[in-house]
Write a protein that holds these residues in place. Structure first.
Motif, mmCIF file in Angstrom:
data_model
loop_
_atom_site.group_PDB
_atom_site.id
_atom_site.type_symbol
_atom_site.label_atom_id
_atom_site.label_comp_id
_atom_site.label_asym_id
_atom_site.label_seq_id
_atom_site.Cartn_x
_atom_site.Cartn_y
_atom_site.Cartn_z
ATOM 1 N N THR A 11 -12.590 -2.946 8.217
ATOM 2 C CA THR A 11 -12.433 -4.316 8.703
ATOM 3 C C THR A 11 -13.764 -5.049 8.740
ATOM 4 O OG1 THR A 11 -10.558 -3.590 10.036
ATOM 5 C CG2 THR A 11 -11.532 -5.722 10.569
ATOM 6 N N SER A 21 -10.256 -7.044 -0.790
ATOM 7 C CA SER A 21 -10.426 -5.636 -0.434
ATOM 8 C C SER A 21 -11.243 -4.877 -1.458
ATOM 9 C CB SER A 21 -9.050 -4.976 -0.293
ATOM 10 O OG SER A 21 -8.341 -5.045 -1.521
ATOM 11 N N LYS A 311 -2.801 0.701 1.985
ATOM 12 C CA LYS A 311 -3.784 1.759 2.212
ATOM 13 C C LYS A 311 -3.116 2.886 2.987
ATOM 14 C CE LYS A 311 -7.873 -1.226 2.169
ATOM 15 N NZ LYS A 311 -8.424 -0.635 0.938
ATOM 16 N N SER A 356 -0.979 1.273 5.916
ATOM 17 C CA SER A 356 -1.365 -0.068 6.359
ATOM 18 C C SER A 356 -1.269 -1.030 5.184
ATOM 19 C CB SER A 356 -2.801 -0.065 6.897
ATOM 20 O OG SER A 356 -2.964 0.896 7.909
ATOM 21 N N TYR A 358 -3.181 -4.452 3.767
ATOM 22 C CA TYR A 358 -4.319 -5.361 3.918
ATOM 23 C C TYR A 358 -3.842 -6.781 3.674
ATOM 24 C CZ TYR A 358 -9.018 -7.257 3.466
ATOM 25 O OH TYR A 358 -10.163 -7.982 3.643
ATOM 26 N N LEU A 363 -6.229 -5.187 8.452
ATOM 27 C CA LEU A 363 -5.167 -4.247 8.138
ATOM 28 C C LEU A 363 -4.038 -4.435 9.141
ATOM 29 C CD1 LEU A 363 -7.281 -1.062 7.400
ATOM 30 C CD2 LEU A 363 -5.968 -2.368 5.743
ATOM 31 N N ASN A 397 -2.889 -1.422 13.435
ATOM 32 C CA ASN A 397 -3.282 -1.534 12.031
ATOM 33 C C ASN A 397 -2.381 -0.790 11.068
ATOM 34 O OD1 ASN A 397 -6.178 -1.171 13.709
ATOM 35 N ND2 ASN A 397 -6.029 -2.956 12.394
ATOM 36 N N SER A 398 -1.401 -0.022 11.545
ATOM 37 C CA SER A 398 -0.652 0.809 10.618
ATOM 38 C C SER A 398 0.725 1.141 11.174
ATOM 39 C CB SER A 398 -1.417 2.110 10.329
ATOM 40 O OG SER A 398 -1.557 2.865 11.522
#
Length: 490
Positions: A11, A21, A311, A356, A358, A363, A397-398
């Motif tokens: 990040t 990214s 990701k 995750s 982006y 994320l 984030n995920s």
């Protein structure tokens, strides 16, 4: 903890380098420096001067520059390329064959199709713009043919639509198309190009996508009343147009197997300042402002990997047991260590994967559409199981996806595999190999534990008992013999 630190570093790196990214180095190939002023708003948006967040580092070069090189010491010198239509024919250089020096127009020796394909193979992204005012160089046509994208054979052709055009600027030629922002191509495909605005597409070049490549996807199609037309043709009727209606793709995308992105934008003029927030008037008399600026941001954001980038975080699998009637994953308990290298047939196993997405500057948790599925394959030569993964938890984030299943009754070398490939999303291909062994000799259930074997066990013992009884009866039932009373004969 390590996963949290890596997310934080990614990040922070994105905030320092820009939103992309993959990097912020953008090569803009433009033939005349005087043309730069026509796209000044577009450049400001890319550099972040207007919204102060995108942060691309633009390098302007002419295709005539002999010192231009896409690679330095075997690595990419730029992260992204933006190609604007050349005005001149240029010089001879090696074409895509790489063997014969053939005359080809336009982009010079540093931007041959072979080098551009090499740039894509090294994870570089390309945005190619076309214009009917500038004949497409033969090198570009060769490059697009390699990608199964076809252009009209007449290099001066443009797209016209007599029912959907701007009456204020194209009242006679009908070559400034008015189109709504892109919609979903399928219900299970994410739409990164949608909106409620109107896009003005002046003097566009038609593209036709091949049907054999799963890597191609249209972003913006023409209306059903549009067709490709050569204005130099004086005939009143177009007998054999290159493409008509929704066959015409005005903005096309190709995402390579390494997830590098290539976008063909059919109208370079649509990126000029004069078409950003311009007032247009449709055939039915309705006035509106163009959404070209927002659409340009959406196209560049996707092409340069600001959105739609997946990701993979933690990938885990372990032996498990079902503990009760609790809903979902709460009924699954872990047995043993994480990620063992060997299992036994018919074991209950749990597989977890953290993914995750982006999105611009951060994320975010991946959300799978209800009409789509993220699937797990347990495969040897072919999948023995293909199961839908279920979201069991989320972090800021995920998203963690999981599935518990029973291993097949087959020993060998197997793989847990998540192979998720969708248009406009980078490819996810995760593979973890494990060994599945058969039962050990002391792991088989004993015969008395199998109710179906009780008949046979009873039969064995009945046979033994019957044989013992028979022998006993035979031994103790010998007949009595009387002693002989006669004399012994000599």
């Amino acid at each position: 903890m390590r996963w949290f630190v890596s997310l934080l570093l990614i990040t922070l790196l994105g905030l320092v380098q820009g939103l992309s990214s993959t990097g912020s180095r953008l090569l803009v190939v433009i033939e005349e420096s005087s043309e730069k002023a026509q796209y000044s708003t577009f450049w400001d948006d890319l550099e972040g001067k207007s919204n102060n967040c995108r942060g691309y580092k633009l390098t302007f070069e002419s295709p005539k520059n002999d010192k231009l090189s896409l690679f330095q010491h075997g690595e990419r010198a730029f992260d992204h390329i933006l190609l604007l239509p050349p005005k001149s024919k240029g010089t001879s250089f090696y074409t895509i064959t790489g063997d014969v020096d053939l005359p080809s127009s336009g982009l010079g020796p540093a931007l041959t199709p072979k080098l551009l394909l090499q740039f894509i193979n090294q994870n570089g992204n390309i945005l190619l713009t076309l214009s009917s005012d500038s004949p497409t160089p033969t090198s570009i046509s060769s490059l697009l043919l390699e990608l199964d994208i076809h252009l009209p054979p007449d290099r001066d052709s443009l797209v016209v639509d007599h029912f959907n055009y701007d009456t204020a600027s194209a009242s006679e030629k009908h070559d400034v198309l008015l189109l709504p922002q892109g919609s979903r191509i399928r219900s299970d495909v994410r739409n990164y190009f949608g909106g409620d605005g109107t896009i003005a597409f002046p003097r566009a070049v038609a593209q036709e996508l091949g049907n054999s490549s799963p890597l191609l996807a249209p972003i913006l199609r023409a209306k059903s009343t549009a067709y490709s037309y050569n204005p130099k043709d004086e005939a009143e009727v177009v007998e054999d147009p290159f493409a008509v209606g929704e066959q015409i793709s005005l903005v096309s995308s190709m995402q390579a197997r390494n997830s590098a992105r290539f976008t063909v934008f059919g109208s370079a003029e649509a990126l000029e300042n004069k078409w950003f927030d311009r007032k247009v008037k449709s055939v039915d008399g309705r006035d509106s402002k163009t959404a070209n600026r927002e659409f340009a941001k959406q196209i560049t954001a996707w092409t340069f990997m600001e959105v739609g980038v997946l990701k993979v975080g933690r990938v885990e699998h372990h032996l498990s047991s079902i503990t009760g009637d609790a809903p979902g994953n709460d009924s699954v308990a872990q047995l043993g260590y994480l990620n063992p290298t060997i299992y036994r047939v018919k074991n209950d196993v749990t597989f977890n994967i953290e993914i995750s997405e982006y999105s611009y500057d951060q994320l975010t948790p991946l959300k799978v559409d209800a009409s789509d599925a993220l699937q797990l394959e347990f495969t040897m030569l072919s999948p023995y199981h293909r199961l839908d993964l279920v979201s069991i938890s989320q972090t800021p984030n995920s998203t963690v996806f999981s599935r518990t299943f029973k291993l097949p009754d087959q020993h060998g070398i197997f793989s847990f595999r998540v192979n998720h490939k969708r248009p406009f999303l980078t490819n996810v291909d995760v593979k973890r190999e494990v060994t599945v062994r058969h039962f050990a000799h002391d792991e088989w259930p004993r015969s008395w534990e199998i109710s179906a074997g009780w008949v046979w066990i009873a039969g064995v013992w009945i046979t033994i008992a019957g044989w013992v009884a028979f022998v006993g009866i035979w031994l103790w039932s010998e007949p009595a013999y009387e002693q002989s009373k006669g004399k012994k004969m000599q």
